[in-house]
Design a protein around this motif. Sequence first.
Motif, PDB file in Angstrom:
ATOM      1  N   GLY A  80      -3.290  77.284  24.079  1.00 16.25           N
ATOM      2  CA  GLY A  80      -2.187  77.730  24.909  1.00 16.25           C
ATOM      3  C   GLY A  80      -1.769  76.644  25.887  1.00 16.25           C
ATOM      4  N   ASP A  81      -0.542  76.770  26.377  1.00 11.57           N
ATOM      5  CA  ASP A  81       0.037  75.824  27.320  1.00 11.57           C
ATOM      6  C   ASP A  81       0.007  74.398  26.744  1.00 11.57           C
ATOM      7  OD1 ASP A  81       1.314  74.990  29.576  1.00 11.57           O
ATOM      8  OD2 ASP A  81      -0.500  74.877  30.817  1.00 11.57           O
ATOM      9  N   VAL A 123       5.060  73.045  18.959  1.00 14.90           N
ATOM     10  CA  VAL A 123       4.320  71.793  18.761  1.00 14.90           C
ATOM     11  C   VAL A 123       3.094  72.011  17.888  1.00 14.90           C
ATOM     12  CG1 VAL A 123       5.109  70.802  20.917  1.00 14.90           C
ATOM     13  CG2 VAL A 123       3.043  72.194  20.909  1.00 14.90           C
ATOM     14  N   ASP A 124       2.874  73.219  17.391  1.00 17.47           N
ATOM     15  CA  ASP A 124       1.697  73.471  16.555  1.00 17.47           C
ATOM     16  C   ASP A 124       1.714  72.638  15.279  1.00 17.47           C
ATOM     17  OD1 ASP A 124       0.967  75.233  18.486  1.00 17.47           O
ATOM     18  OD2 ASP A 124       1.509  77.047  17.373  1.00 17.47           O
ATOM     19  N   PRO A 125       2.859  72.533  14.565  1.00 23.84           N
ATOM     20  CA  PRO A 125       2.836  71.667  13.371  1.00 23.84           C
ATOM     21  C   PRO A 125       2.578  70.206  13.708  1.00 23.84           C
ATOM     22  CG  PRO A 125       4.718  73.165  13.311  1.00 23.84           C
ATOM     23  CD  PRO A 125       4.139  73.261  14.681  1.00 23.84           C
ATOM     24  N   LEU A 126       3.032  69.762  14.873  1.00 24.27           N
ATOM     25  CA  LEU A 126       2.782  68.362  15.260  1.00 24.27           C
ATOM     26  C   LEU A 126       1.301  68.126  15.503  1.00 24.27           C
ATOM     27  CD1 LEU A 126       5.744  67.812  17.764  1.00 24.27           C
ATOM     28  CD2 LEU A 126       5.700  67.497  15.285  1.00 24.27           C
ATOM     29  N   GLU A 134      -3.703  67.487  24.906  1.00 23.11           N
ATOM     30  CA  GLU A 134      -2.510  68.097  25.468  1.00 23.11           C
ATOM     31  C   GLU A 134      -1.286  67.414  24.881  1.00 23.11           C
ATOM     32  OE1 GLU A 134      -0.573  69.128  29.869  1.00 23.11           O
ATOM     33  OE2 GLU A 134      -2.203  67.683  29.649  1.00 23.11           O
ATOM     34  N   ALA A 135      -0.310  68.188  24.437  1.00 26.01           N
ATOM     35  CA  ALA A 135       0.881  67.667  23.767  1.00 26.01           C
ATOM     36  C   ALA A 135       2.026  67.556  24.756  1.00 26.01           C
ATOM     37  CB  ALA A 135       1.280  68.572  22.602  1.00 26.01           C
ATOM     38  N   SER A 136       2.874  66.548  24.527  1.00 26.84           N
ATOM     39  CA  SER A 136       4.115  66.369  25.285  1.00 26.84           C
ATOM     40  C   SER A 136       5.173  65.865  24.326  1.00 26.84           C
ATOM     41  CB  SER A 136       3.920  65.389  26.443  1.00 26.84           C
ATOM     42  OG  SER A 136       3.538  64.122  25.954  1.00 26.84           O
ATOM     43  N   THR A 137       6.416  66.325  24.497  1.00 27.29           N
ATOM     44  CA  THR A 137       7.506  65.977  23.592  1.00 27.29           C
ATOM     45  C   THR A 137       8.623  65.312  24.369  1.00 27.29           C
ATOM     46  OG1 THR A 137       8.475  68.184  23.863  1.00 27.29           O
ATOM     47  CG2 THR A 137       6.962  67.845  22.016  1.00 27.29           C
ATOM     48  N   HIS A 138       9.403  64.507  23.647  1.00 21.91           N
ATOM     49  CA  HIS A 138      10.548  63.809  24.211  1.00 21.91           C
ATOM     50  C   HIS A 138      11.732  64.026  23.275  1.00 21.91           C
ATOM     51  CE1 HIS A 138       7.751  61.761  26.933  1.00 21.91           C
ATOM     52  NE2 HIS A 138       6.980  61.572  25.858  1.00 21.91           N
TER      53      HIS A 138
END
Length: 332
Positions: free
Chosen positions: A286-287, A258-261, A246-250
Amino acid sequence: MIGTTVKGSTRLIYAGLGAMVVFTGGYVVVYLARWEWQRALMAGELLLISLVVLLAVAGAHRLARLEQRLSRLIENAQGRPAPPGVQGPHLSAVPSPRDAERPYAAGEEAAGTPSFRWLEPESGSYKVFIPVLLGAGIVVSGLAALVERVATALGGSSRRAAAEPGAAFGQVRAPASLTLPPGGVLAGAPDLSPPPGPDRRRQLKVAAGSLAVLAVAALVIVEMAEHTQDRPDSPVNAAASTLVIEASTHGPTGAATVDPLATRLWEYCRGSTRPYLDKGGLAPLGDRQYAIVVRPALGEHALRRLRGCLEDAVIDHGSFRVVSVQPEPTDD
């Protein structure tokens, strides 16, 4: 009151620095066990900084105590009133630096009292000290010569009298009280044998304590090696392993999604295992969740390395967390 406050603040500083050393050292071990190298490096830097600060505080405190002690000694030696609790007989006997620079008995000469009055010129007095001293020396020398002659005269018969108690020494008969005791000259003297050796019980306690410390250290080293060493895994009874992240950004990431990340993260971490993962891919769920499918299935150590890399990497203000792993490897 001020001294109590200073002691309390010093203890608080030491307690804070000690807690920082313990926690940072513990996190270094934890991050190494999780294969999270960036976090382990950061925790190691914090540990090093806390140790340096602790040593600097301890050294500064020690130097301050020495300086305060030296200033008290100098003030007390110069006649100034010392602070309470410092004055004592051991301080009153300390000479001041000024006294060390003055000649002997300079204080008495400054007060007008001569050091040796018999050397001072006085009218109407006779100098009889040196003649009396010379005369006494001549008399003592004569007595010493007389004693030497008497001893020489009596020494010839001393060898004959050694075997016969009470025999005559020349013209003088030795009294019976001068005969040697039955046990010799050291008869009745205290025991002069060497003292007993060191306590065996204390040596055993020290040896047992040392062995216990070595055993604990060996156990800690083996446990850390078990968690951090790169070891081959046994085959897993599964065709593939699936990891859900699961991805999270700051803040701004520089990307619309966030797909490229996630793709960059997979390309970066696929080389963290041994051997490298050449079969597998990333699929969005997704999500902000993604599935990583790896073939063949990962064992315990390979999964630990990959999981640590996925959760430790920070790519363009984006971080990831492993949600689930299927199948979960078991220890054989």
